[in-house]
Enzyme design. Sequence first.
Site, short mmCIF file in Angstrom:
data_model
loop_
_atom_site.label_atom_id
_atom_site.label_comp_id
_atom_site.label_asym_id
_atom_site.label_seq_id
_atom_site.Cartn_x
_atom_site.Cartn_y
_atom_site.Cartn_z
N HIS A 11 17.42 37.49 74.54
CA HIS A 11 18.58 37.33 75.47
C HIS A 11 18.54 38.40 76.45
O HIS A 11 18.07 39.59 76.37
CB HIS A 11 19.87 36.94 74.82
CG HIS A 11 20.20 38.30 73.96
ND1 HIS A 11 20.90 39.25 74.45
CD2 HIS A 11 20.21 38.66 72.75
CE1 HIS A 11 21.03 40.20 73.59
NE2 HIS A 11 20.65 39.87 72.39
N GLU A 84 20.73 36.46 65.03
CA GLU A 84 20.49 38.20 64.79
C GLU A 84 20.74 38.45 63.41
O GLU A 84 21.69 37.57 62.56
CB GLU A 84 21.22 39.07 65.91
CG GLU A 84 20.98 40.43 65.53
CD GLU A 84 19.52 40.71 65.81
OE1 GLU A 84 18.72 40.61 64.98
OE2 GLU A 84 19.31 41.64 66.87
#
Length: 365
Positions: A11, A84
């Site tokens: 990202h 994550e």
Amino acid sequence: MPRTLLCLARHGETNWNIERRFQGQFDIALNARGRAQAQALARELDEKHFDRVYSSDLRRALTTAEAVAEGRGLKIRTVPELREKNDGVWQGHTHAEVQVIYEDIYPHYLSRKASFAAPDGETLEQFRERVAAALTAIARENEGRTVLVVAHAGVLDIAWRLATGKRLDEKREYPVLNATPNWIAYEDGKWSLVDWARPEGRPEIAAPWDGSKLPRREAARALIVETGGRALLMQYAGGLSPHFLELGHHHFWATPGGALKEGESFTAALRREVYEETGLVVSGDPGPVVATREFPMELGEDWHQAVERYYLIRTEEFAPAPQGQTEEEKTHTLGWRWWSPEEIAASRELIFPEGLEALLRKVMS
């Protein structure tokens, strides 16, 4: 099995990246540079064909994926298993804070001990199993295709290890860059590395504050929590950045508080702001500082280096009655509401600070 190509991208940048704060599975949005990086990634991949687009369901990854998928007619398939690594109670803390608070176990994190987990988090071994299963499932669902996967630094690190056969504790040769394409392949049940991005020669994506010495803006904010565990948020209409206005936002929700006046202490500013915005009188010790922030903040069209302290104030539920506000301040304050952590997490409205629902759960635990 035909060869499947996966383009992996981390990202774009967030303010928590700047602060070196553990994000983990907290849902943190992109900052201004991150949004520019997402658009730059879309331009870089403009001539690449993708059959499908996959993304972590956390908004920093999803927003990055949307920039690439926009105009291609491709639906983004969100995969929670691409989140994550869960770093448990470390999430929301900076690396510097964790190094001090958990000095006895932090070295296990630095050495990439496979069986180590932060308190209430997952180990690297568990993380590898989760990510490997998710990426393998995507590859098998897309035999012979080319797909884009947008996720997080930790996810891409595991992907690199799958493709190179490196152990969890071995050093990676190159960093995981924000919003940059990396390529791996899956064929006959095996992963291989096609190309991994290097920082050399890549253009720097500028942020609006680059090259400027930002004026320091210190602010005291109050996390006012009632006995049921809900936080008081005020609705504001002033100070929205042009970016949020362009996206159709005309107000935001935030904890009460504001900037220090010249010569004013944090606690004095806290008492003044809370009284002016809610009518609540804070006497004596205002409560513990439960969070600190330092990041570039856009106020209108100007950028400042925000330095914020969040004080916890526990109280019974009450209806705010602002005191001593100017007419201009009254026009900027639209209302108030008590929010639960679940309501904050589920809302798509603008709510500050980032990660507020997690902070609220933490102080109530």
